[in-house]
Design an enzyme around this catalytic site. Structure first.
Site, short mmCIF file in Angstrom:
data_model
loop_
_atom_site.label_atom_id
_atom_site.label_comp_id
_atom_site.label_asym_id
_atom_site.label_seq_id
_atom_site.Cartn_x
_atom_site.Cartn_y
_atom_site.Cartn_z
N SER A 144 0.80 -1.23 0.00
CA SER A 144 0.00 0.00 0.00
C SER A 144 0.83 1.28 0.00
O SER A 144 1.54 1.54 -0.96
CB SER A 144 -0.95 -0.04 1.19
N HIS A 145 0.76 2.03 1.08
CA HIS A 145 1.43 3.33 1.14
C HIS A 145 2.87 3.22 1.62
O HIS A 145 3.56 4.23 1.74
CB HIS A 145 0.65 4.26 2.07
N ASP B 88 -2.37 6.48 -3.10
CA ASP B 88 -1.25 5.70 -2.56
C ASP B 88 -0.81 4.64 -3.57
O ASP B 88 -1.36 4.56 -4.68
CB ASP B 88 -1.59 5.09 -1.19
N ASP C 293 -1.19 1.46 -4.00
CA ASP C 293 -2.14 0.47 -4.53
C ASP C 293 -3.48 1.07 -4.92
O ASP C 293 -4.41 0.35 -5.28
CB ASP C 293 -2.34 -0.68 -3.54
N ASP D 161 -5.94 2.67 -3.28
CA ASP D 161 -7.19 2.71 -2.51
C ASP D 161 -7.33 3.98 -1.68
O ASP D 161 -8.42 4.30 -1.20
CB ASP D 161 -7.37 1.44 -1.65
N ARG D 162 -6.25 4.74 -1.51
CA ARG D 162 -6.36 5.99 -0.74
C ARG D 162 -6.43 7.19 -1.68
O ARG D 162 -5.93 7.14 -2.80
CB ARG D 162 -5.14 6.18 0.14
N LYS E 223 -11.66 0.49 -0.12
CA LYS E 223 -11.71 1.91 -0.38
C LYS E 223 -11.17 2.15 -1.79
O LYS E 223 -10.47 1.30 -2.33
CB LYS E 223 -10.91 2.68 0.67
C1 VG1 Z 1 -3.59 2.21 8.24
C2 VG1 Z 1 -4.74 3.18 8.40
C3 VG1 Z 1 -6.06 2.45 8.26
C4 VG1 Z 1 -6.09 1.71 6.92
C5 VG1 Z 1 -4.89 0.81 6.80
C6 VG1 Z 1 -4.80 0.13 5.47
O1 VG1 Z 1 -3.64 1.24 9.25
O2 VG1 Z 1 -4.67 3.85 9.64
O3 VG1 Z 1 -7.12 3.35 8.39
O4 VG1 Z 1 -7.26 0.95 6.81
O5 VG1 Z 1 -3.69 1.57 6.99
O6 VG1 Z 1 -4.76 1.05 4.43
P1 VG1 Z 1 -2.71 1.32 10.56
O7 VG1 Z 1 -2.97 0.04 11.31
O8 VG1 Z 1 -1.32 1.48 10.08
O9 VG1 Z 1 -3.17 2.53 11.30
V1 VG1 Z 1 -3.80 0.76 3.11
O10 VG1 Z 1 -4.14 1.90 1.94
O11 VG1 Z 1 -2.30 0.79 3.79
O12 VG1 Z 1 -4.23 -0.77 2.64
CO CO Z 2 -3.53 1.43 0.10
#
Ligand code: VG1
Ligand code: CO
Length: 560
Positions: free
Chosen positions: A116-117, A288, A290, A292-293, A389
């Site tokens: 992801s990010h 981000d 992937d 989704d953000r 998302k």
């Molecule tokens: C983070 C965010 C959460 C989101 C998750 C996955 O998790 O706070 O809101 O759903 O990333 O998003 P954490 O446990 O690091 O707070 V993604 O776009 O990284 O799949």
């Molecule tokens: Co993501």
């Protein structure tokens, strides 16, 4: 020629426990002998008997090691009795695209290759996550099952000689020990683009974007941050909506994201913010890795908090044809997300749910027909069109709202606040701290805030006083299947509704990341600066949590 299945002996690796959304580790960890094989075998086995004869979707954000992992998954799936794989060309599929494909093809699930990010490249992160047949991230019970299998694994199954070229779209069939197995390499964007065309009125949006309807083109800067959305952005915004080439940047998905940190926030998308701040754009957006953000900013980089973004879209659902066709059910947000959407829900007479952090908690409510729109403060917004998302969806939703209202982003927000009041919100992230002191901080704080005398206590700072109404470690009972998720974040709620939330991230790949969330509602005083308005509560939060003492940090890594 029939290919044979090989059984390979292996031993468990420690720590293959999926976090908030999948397993995320350094590439160097994933590329250890049998590490990825073990985890994928566990994912496949966790599906039980349903796996045999099933269809799975495979793809990821194009980061380093994606292609190799996708090819490995093909060999393991073939050996484990899967009938058909839909694989994104070159292993590329955004997370929302995987979710959409699973649903459209009635697949058993999908394996998403992304961290992801988190930054990518040989020295950075890789990740693997399983999405179930509803298209959403596997729920806790499922990921716990995967984890259990990884702790006991003794062997995995592989068709070693299966050669497949995933750089070319097309269908290839194999005979695996007498059973047919098909790999369909698919265009990474086609299905997703079609899906967006069903949801939004592209003809109307095209007239708006090109300026045909208004006399002046919409000035956009869409930044794909060298993540997976690049291909989707080009097809949707340039080819379908007629935006000019200069409206999009960083649209080539790169294995290391070109050194960018593809986390769409004010710190890591600074280039976008600085450019839009110069005043030449009506809307800026970033995604981000992937896809989704999303981050949305208006002219002169006017920042839309994700909590507000959700509330505004909820208020203007009539601007999106999908909701007219499918109806409007309830709304939801994750617990740390500011409660702006609750106010819209109340006005519209809709159910509003508060779930733990992580998109997997929205799925059951959507499947049960109780939820159509939801979001997280972490730049996540989406609807029940899929079970993830969806960054591009959010931008299309915002452009639809702009088209519908004929207003700019800042005006839309100011009008919203004048009707509903404003939830000032900020999040402080302290990234890559030492784990032990952070765990100690959380347990010490939990003891403090759950002591009976804590409720009723007053805290003062900067001329403001807040009295504690309730405090706990958030626990959630799913209204649909009654499953319980405990210890989802420390919460202090004050009598005026303001909140302090502290939790540890579940997506980091090393050390601990502390997240501190501050949320404060004002009915009248809606035009203040968030950092000023929230200063007293931030100071109180730092005092109660003793965060500087435990982490040794005097300032956060990222402020949102
Ligand atoms: C983070 C965010 C959460 C989101 C998750 C996955 O998790 O706070 O809101 O759903 O990333 O998003 P954490 O446990 O690091 O707070 V993604 O776009 O990284 O799949
Ligand atoms: Co993501």
């Amino acid at each position: 020629m029939s290919l044979t299945v090989e059984i390979v002996a292996t031993k468990p690796y420690e720590g293959q426990k999926p976090g908030t959304s999948g397993l995320r580790k350094k590439v160097k960890v994933f590329t250890q002998p049998n590490y990825t094989e073990n985890f994928v075998q566990a994912i496949l086995e966790a599906n039980g008997a349903a796996l045999v004869g099933s269809t799975l979707v495979v793809g990821g954000d194009g980061r380093f090691y994606c292609k190799e992992a996708a090819e490995l998954i093909v060999r393991l799936s073939a050996a484990n009795g899967v009938s058909k794989l839909l694989v994104g060309q070159n292993g590329i599929l955004s997370t929302p695209a995987v979710s959409s494909l699973i649903r459209h093809n009635k697949a058993l699930g999908g394996i998403v290759l992304t961290a992801s990010h988190n930054p990518g490249g040989p020295e950075n992160d890789f990740g693997i996550k399983f999405n179930c047949e509803n298209g959403g991230p596997a729920p806790d019970a499922f990921t716990n099952h995967i984890y259990k299998i990884t702790t006991e694994i003794k062997e995995y199954k592989l068709v070693r000689n299966l050669q497949i070229d995933i750089s070319k779209v097309g269908v290839t069939s194999f005979d695996i020990a007498g059973k047919p197995f098909t790999v369909e390499v698919i265009d990474s964007v086609a299905n997703y683009v079609r899906h967006m065309e069903e949801i939004f009125d592209f003809a109307k949006l095209k007239d708006f974007v090109s300026g045909k309807a208004t006399g002046k083109p919409l000035k956009m800067r869409i930044d794909a941050m060298n993540g997976v959305t690049g291909s989707y952005v080009r097809e949707i915004f340039l080819n379908r909506l007629g935006a000019t080439e200069s409206s999009v940047v960083h649209t080539t998905p790169l294995p290391d994201f070109g050194g960018l940190h593809p986390d769409p926030n004010l710190t890591y998308a600074k280039d976008l913010v600085d450019t839009v701040a110069q005043g030449d754009y009506d809307i800026g957006a970033a995604f981000d890795g992937d896809g989704d953000r999303n981050m949305i900013i208006g002219s002169k980089a006017f920042f839309v908090t994700p909590s507000d973004s959700l509330a505004v879209i909820a208020h203007y659902l009539e601007a999106i044809p999908y909701f007219q066709k499918n109806g409007v059910q309830g709304f939801a947000r994750s617990m740390p997300t500011a409660s702006a959407v609750d106010l819209v829900g109340r006005k519209l007479g809709k159910e509003v749910f508060e779930v733990p952090t992580g998109w997997k908690y929205f799925g059951n409510l959507m499947d049960a027909g109780r939820l159509c729109l939801c979001g997280e403060e972490s730049f996540g917004t989406g609807s029940n069109h899929i079970r993830e998302k969806d960054g591009i969806w959010a931008v299309l939703a915002w452009i639809s709202v702009m088209q519908h209202t004929g207003k700019g982003i800042e005006d839309i927000l100011k009008q919203h606040w004048s009707v509903y009041g404003r939830n000032y919100f900020t999040r402080y992230d302290y990234e890559e701290c030492a784990s032990d002191p952070c765990n100690e901080m959380v347990s010490t704080m939990e003891t403090t805030i759950t002591a009976p005398e804590f409720v009723g206590k007053s805290f003062s700072s900067g001329g403001k006083t807040y009295k504690v109404k309730e405090a706990d470690n958030f626990s959630y009972t799913d209204p649909v299947d009654k499953s319980v998720a405990t210890k989802q974040g420390l919460r202090i709620v004050f009598e005026d509704g303001s909140r302090i939330v502290v939790r540890l991230s579940g997506t980091g790949s090393s050390g601990a990341t502390v997240r501190l969330y501050i949320d404060s509602y004002e009915k009248e005083n809606v035009l203040g600066q968030a950092s000023v308005m929230l200063k007293p509560l931030i100071d109180i939060a730092l005092e109660i949590s003793q965060l500087p003492k435990f982490t040794g940090r005097n300032a956060p890594t990222v402020i949102t």
